[in-house]
Design an enzyme around this catalytic site. Structure first.
Site, PDB file in Angstrom:
ATOM      1  N   PHE A  49       0.826  -1.213   0.000  1.00  0.00           N
ATOM      2  CA  PHE A  49       0.000   0.000   0.000  1.00  0.00           C
ATOM      3  C   PHE A  49       0.856   1.256   0.000  1.00  0.00           C
ATOM      4  O   PHE A  49       2.010   1.229   0.424  1.00  0.00           O
ATOM      5  CB  PHE A  49      -0.914   0.001   1.228  1.00  0.00           C
ATOM      6  CG  PHE A  49      -2.014  -1.016   1.118  1.00  0.00           C
ATOM      7  CD1 PHE A  49      -3.292  -0.635   0.720  1.00  0.00           C
ATOM      8  CD2 PHE A  49      -1.764  -2.361   1.357  1.00  0.00           C
ATOM      9  CE1 PHE A  49      -4.299  -1.579   0.579  1.00  0.00           C
ATOM     10  CE2 PHE A  49      -2.774  -3.311   1.223  1.00  0.00           C
ATOM     11  CZ  PHE A  49      -4.040  -2.910   0.830  1.00  0.00           C
ATOM     12  N   CYS A  50       0.262   2.346  -0.454  1.00  0.00           N
ATOM     13  CA  CYS A  50       0.912   3.650  -0.422  1.00  0.00           C
ATOM     14  C   CYS A  50       1.341   3.930   1.011  1.00  0.00           C
ATOM     15  O   CYS A  50       0.523   3.747   1.912  1.00  0.00           O
ATOM     16  CB  CYS A  50      -0.066   4.729  -0.911  1.00  0.00           C
ATOM     17  SG  CYS A  50       0.524   6.411  -0.746  1.00  0.00           S
ATOM     18  N   PRO A  51       2.574   4.362   1.306  1.00  0.00           N
ATOM     19  CA  PRO A  51       3.633   4.783   0.385  1.00  0.00           C
ATOM     20  C   PRO A  51       4.647   3.683   0.051  1.00  0.00           C
ATOM     21  O   PRO A  51       5.719   3.995  -0.463  1.00  0.00           O
ATOM     22  CB  PRO A  51       4.318   5.893   1.180  1.00  0.00           C
ATOM     23  CG  PRO A  51       4.267   5.389   2.596  1.00  0.00           C
ATOM     24  CD  PRO A  51       2.970   4.611   2.715  1.00  0.00           C
ATOM     25  N   ASP A  55      -1.335  -0.221  -6.139  1.00  0.00           N
ATOM     26  CA  ASP A  55      -2.038   0.779  -5.324  1.00  0.00           C
ATOM     27  C   ASP A  55      -2.291   2.054  -6.130  1.00  0.00           C
ATOM     28  O   ASP A  55      -1.581   2.359  -7.092  1.00  0.00           O
ATOM     29  CB  ASP A  55      -1.281   1.057  -4.030  1.00  0.00           C
ATOM     30  CG  ASP A  55      -0.171   2.061  -4.206  1.00  0.00           C
ATOM     31  OD1 ASP A  55       0.800   1.730  -4.896  1.00  0.00           O
ATOM     32  OD2 ASP A  55      -0.313   3.185  -3.700  1.00  0.00           O
TER      33      ASP A  55
END
Lengths: 140, 80
Positions: B17-19, B44
């Protein structure tokens, strides 16, 4: 003079839903080559006591009905923990993490009581001087 | 155009997932040699926007992005 390449973050809360944005926003600072100064105070600081970061599982009172659902999706989707995200950001960028001296004194905590990711114990005056130089200051 | 580029290293950051993917790319770019071409696979929604912007800001070369089955393959060349 405030520097747009500096960000200061006050971390007051020690719940998962607040610590996640701290680590993600700090990562965003690293992506943008910013220096990030993080001041841990009160419950935010207690979450950085030795052995605590991976144990934190509470969600803010206002959103506590979401806690089981949030913990479920985080686990199910194997999302990196807020703490691993912060460690990675600190390793890659210019992040400094400070413990609030007042909170440390209040709970009789010394540098050795915190995770090594905490660089120093400093007073509010020193942190606010950093915030004064930062283009962005956040309170989380 | 993307098809002709020889990729030096591919990072599979799908499911992260981000980041995560962006940070992984920063790590790899730092240790890469100038001239290396890095492909990062990411599923993502943040990376798709963040990575090209970061590449420009970091003065690296953005080669392109392919949207595949449920993920993106973003290609970057280290030029400095």
């Amino acid at each position: 003079m405030s520097d747009k390449n500096r960000m200061s973050i006050v971390v007051f809360d020690g719940t998962v839903d607040k610590l996640f944005p701290v680590s993600i926003i700090a990562s965003g600072g690293v992506m943008n080559d910013m220096r990030v100064d993080i001041f841990l105070t009160f419950w935010g600081l207690l979450a950085f006591r030795k052995g605590e970061p991976y144990k934190v599982s509470k969600v803010s009172k206002d959103y506590e009905e979401w806690a089981p659902e949030m913990m479920r999706v985080l686990q199910e989707k194997k999302v990196s923990s807020w703490y691993d995200t912060l460690l990675q950001a600190k390793e890659l960028g210019d992040i400094h993490i400070y413990a609030c001296a007042m909170t440390a004194d209040l709970f009789d905590l010394g540098k050795e009581d915190f995770e090594p990711v905490v660089d120093e114990i400093i007073g509010v005056g020193e942190f606010i001087a950093m915030a004064q130089e930062s283009g962005t200051t956040l309170y989380i | 155009m993307i098809g002709n580029v020889e990729v030096t290293r591919e990072i599979d950051a799908r499911g992260s997932f981000c980041p995560g993917p962006m940070m992984e790319l920063i790590r790899v770019i730092r240790s890469a040699q100038i001239g290396d071409v890095i492909a990062i696979l990411s599923s993502d929604q943040g990376s798709k926007r963040d990575i090209p912007k970061w590449v420009t800001k970091a003065n690296q070369e953005f080669i392109g992005v392919e949207t595949l089955d449920g993920y993106d393959r973003i290609i970057v060349k280290k030029v400095r």
